[in-house]
Write an enzyme that holds these catalytic residues in place. Sequence first.
Site, PDB file in Angstrom:
ATOM      1  N   THR A  94      27.630 -18.204  15.095  1.00 25.21           N
ATOM      2  CA  THR A  94      28.119 -19.407  15.774  1.00 25.21           C
ATOM      3  C   THR A  94      27.207 -19.782  16.937  1.00 25.21           C
ATOM      4  O   THR A  94      26.851 -20.945  17.120  1.00 25.21           O
ATOM      5  CB  THR A  94      29.559 -19.168  16.293  1.00 25.21           C
ATOM      6  OG1 THR A  94      30.382 -18.817  15.180  1.00 25.21           O
ATOM      7  CG2 THR A  94      30.123 -20.383  16.987  1.00 25.21           C
ATOM      8  N   ASN A 111      30.165 -21.172   2.647  1.00 22.75           N
ATOM      9  CA  ASN A 111      30.985 -19.968   2.747  1.00 22.75           C
ATOM     10  C   ASN A 111      32.272 -20.026   1.921  1.00 22.75           C
ATOM     11  O   ASN A 111      32.877 -19.004   1.661  1.00 22.75           O
ATOM     12  CB  ASN A 111      31.324 -19.688   4.211  1.00 22.75           C
ATOM     13  CG  ASN A 111      31.797 -20.920   4.949  1.00 22.75           C
ATOM     14  OD1 ASN A 111      31.083 -21.913   5.053  1.00 22.75           O
ATOM     15  ND2 ASN A 111      33.014 -20.872   5.450  1.00 22.75           N
ATOM     16  N   GLN A 161      25.434 -17.163   5.123  1.00 19.35           N
ATOM     17  CA  GLN A 161      25.957 -16.685   3.835  1.00 19.35           C
ATOM     18  C   GLN A 161      24.852 -16.279   2.857  1.00 19.35           C
ATOM     19  O   GLN A 161      25.146 -15.793   1.761  1.00 19.35           O
ATOM     20  CB  GLN A 161      26.866 -17.739   3.181  1.00 19.35           C
ATOM     21  CG  GLN A 161      28.222 -17.878   3.852  1.00 19.35           C
ATOM     22  CD  GLN A 161      29.104 -16.639   3.739  1.00 19.35           C
ATOM     23  OE1 GLN A 161      28.920 -15.790   2.867  1.00 19.35           O
ATOM     24  NE2 GLN A 161      30.070 -16.527   4.622  1.00 19.35           N
ATOM     25  N   SER A 180      23.728 -13.975  10.881  1.00 16.01           N
ATOM     26  CA  SER A 180      24.766 -13.191  11.562  1.00 16.01           C
ATOM     27  C   SER A 180      24.858 -11.795  10.942  1.00 16.01           C
ATOM     28  O   SER A 180      24.953 -11.662   9.722  1.00 16.01           O
ATOM     29  CB  SER A 180      26.113 -13.902  11.430  1.00 16.01           C
ATOM     30  OG  SER A 180      27.145 -13.044  11.866  1.00 16.01           O
ATOM     31  N   HIS A 211      27.178  -9.375  10.803  1.00 19.87           N
ATOM     32  CA  HIS A 211      28.336  -8.752  10.156  1.00 19.87           C
ATOM     33  C   HIS A 211      28.618  -9.231   8.742  1.00 19.87           C
ATOM     34  O   HIS A 211      29.523  -8.737   8.085  1.00 19.87           O
ATOM     35  CB  HIS A 211      29.584  -8.898  11.038  1.00 19.87           C
ATOM     36  CG  HIS A 211      30.169 -10.274  11.118  1.00 19.87           C
ATOM     37  ND1 HIS A 211      31.267 -10.622  10.382  1.00 19.87           N
ATOM     38  CD2 HIS A 211      29.832 -11.367  11.844  1.00 19.87           C
ATOM     39  CE1 HIS A 211      31.583 -11.897  10.671  1.00 19.87           C
ATOM     40  NE2 HIS A 211      30.730 -12.351  11.545  1.00 19.87           N
ATOM     41  N   THR A 258      21.631  -9.234  29.295  1.00 18.85           N
ATOM     42  CA  THR A 258      21.060  -7.951  28.887  1.00 18.85           C
ATOM     43  C   THR A 258      21.171  -7.759  27.383  1.00 18.85           C
ATOM     44  O   THR A 258      22.237  -7.963  26.806  1.00 18.85           O
ATOM     45  CB  THR A 258      21.785  -6.805  29.628  1.00 18.85           C
ATOM     46  OG1 THR A 258      21.691  -7.073  31.019  1.00 18.85           O
ATOM     47  CG2 THR A 258      21.167  -5.447  29.303  1.00 18.85           C
ATOM     48  N   CYS A 316      38.169 -18.676   8.625  1.00 18.91           N
ATOM     49  CA  CYS A 316      38.240 -19.403   9.883  1.00 18.91           C
ATOM     50  C   CYS A 316      39.291 -20.510   9.827  1.00 18.91           C
ATOM     51  O   CYS A 316      39.724 -21.015  10.848  1.00 18.91           O
ATOM     52  CB  CYS A 316      36.891 -20.018  10.200  1.00 18.91           C
ATOM     53  SG  CYS A 316      35.560 -18.886   9.819  1.00 18.91           S
TER      54      CYS A 316
HETATM   55  C1  LIG Z   1      30.680 -16.448   9.260  1.00 18.33           C
HETATM   56  C2  LIG Z   1      29.869 -17.692   9.321  1.00 18.33           C
HETATM   57  C3  LIG Z   1      29.427 -18.208  10.551  1.00 18.33           C
HETATM   58  C4  LIG Z   1      29.830 -17.603  11.871  1.00 18.33           C
HETATM   59  O1  LIG Z   1      29.182 -16.400  12.126  1.00 18.33           O
HETATM   60  P1  LIG Z   1      29.762 -15.485  13.322  1.00 18.33           P
HETATM   61  O2  LIG Z   1      28.744 -14.423  13.490  1.00 18.33           O
HETATM   62  O3  LIG Z   1      31.072 -14.967  12.852  1.00 18.33           O
HETATM   63  O4  LIG Z   1      29.875 -16.360  14.500  1.00 18.33           O
HETATM   64  C5  LIG Z   1      28.634 -19.337  10.545  1.00 18.33           C
HETATM   65  N1  LIG Z   1      28.291 -19.941   9.399  1.00 18.33           N
HETATM   66  C6  LIG Z   1      28.681 -19.479   8.202  1.00 18.33           C
HETATM   67  C7  LIG Z   1      28.259 -20.179   6.959  1.00 18.33           C
HETATM   68  C8  LIG Z   1      29.503 -18.341   8.119  1.00 18.33           C
HETATM   69  O5  LIG Z   1      29.908 -17.906   6.926  1.00 18.33           O
END
Ligand SMILES: *Cc1c(COP(=O)(O)O)cnc(C)c1O
Length: 394
Positions: free
Chosen positions: A75, A152, A186, A206, A208, A244, A332
């Site tokens: 994000t 997503n 994604q 991202s 995770h 940091t 979300c």
């Molecule tokens: C999960 C997702 C995000 C957000 O990523 P975060 O690290 O959770 O903020 C943004 N764009 C897409 C397409 C996502 O699937």
Amino acid sequence: MNKRKVYLDNSATTQVRKEVVDAMIPYFTEIYGNASSVHTYGQEAKQALSQSREKFAKLINAQSSEEIIFTSCGTESDNIAIVGSLLANEGKHVITSKIEHHAVLFTCQNLEKNGYKADYISVDKSGRINLEELTNKITDDTVIVSIMHANNEIGVIEPIEEISKILKEKNKNRKNKILLHTDAVQTSGKLKLDVQKLGVDLLSVSGHKFYGPKGIGALYIRKGTKISPLFHGGHHEFGMKPGTENIAEIVGMTKALELANEEMEEESKKIYELRNKLMDGIVNKISDVVINTDMKYAVPSILSVSFNYIEGESLLLMLDMAQIAASAGSACATGSSEPSHVLSAIGATPISAQGTLRFSLGRYNTQEDIDYVLDVLPKLVEKVRQMSPVWNNR
Ligand SMILES: *Cc1c(COP(=O)(O)O)cnc(C)c1O
């Protein structure tokens, strides 16, 4: 009672790989220095940071490590890319699509409230962007085009290379070059990301979503791109993301991407087969379903299915009781009763959109997981439908 637990929500988040946890631990317990400090603790942390940056740059085929900044999440990367470009360049216009993640969509909507102009390009039934419409929306005022790499909710992959070609052509006669950003959250760890081949100026990642930790992301910023920071403070991350550095998570995310790239071919083949098995089973065993994911254009991991005449949320809860985790559209959007903006954009009927589930597969799923889902799901759909007035009066 069945003890099997099946996690089919890998597009919401993933389990952190053991190798990633192992790589991170020393940066909590031993090498915990502040990378800006002059002593050895600090210098060791700084070394880990620059090594990660080097590695990360290579993994996405950036020209230099200075083109990578580490951020707090996908994000944040999206926000810096879009808002930062508008702050630094002449012009007030952004072009995006109707099916972006809220990190892009709501950012653009908020810009509109603050005197900027945004256009949201429509998509076809598969979710692919209308390139002609995009071309026609470009004006002298356009600063940035932001189109996601893969969606997503339905998994569709957008033609980023083609968009890049269109912009390169337009940029030939312009003083202010239009920038191209893609949200690759994604696709990172799922498709081989190559910023040269894609022809993008900015790309968001991202950690995770590919078996790395939460709360860490990256933004690729092509050398020479004019962009302003959104936060102000120290000189960290070339001034683009002061604060940091989170060394442990930076090391972890980089490790996760490294492993994903190494194993990509084998793993996507496996996931692709499991996804198709799930789809075939659903189509064969359950009536009145619509597959929203166009297999021709989608990432292997996502399957969006509409079970007509039911509430997706009810089915989701029953699946949860059977220890199967899926999601209604996107994680979300839960809690809102509005039909998903993505399903609306691809022309799903309300009767379909309401009963839509997203199954997103990952590296820990097995054939047995899918067998179990295909055993349980048809019975649950039948049960929910029997309770549904719209089903009984259809
Ligand atoms: C999960 C997702 C995000 C957000 O990523 P975060 O690290 O959770 O903020 C943004 N764009 C897409 C397409 C996502 O699937």
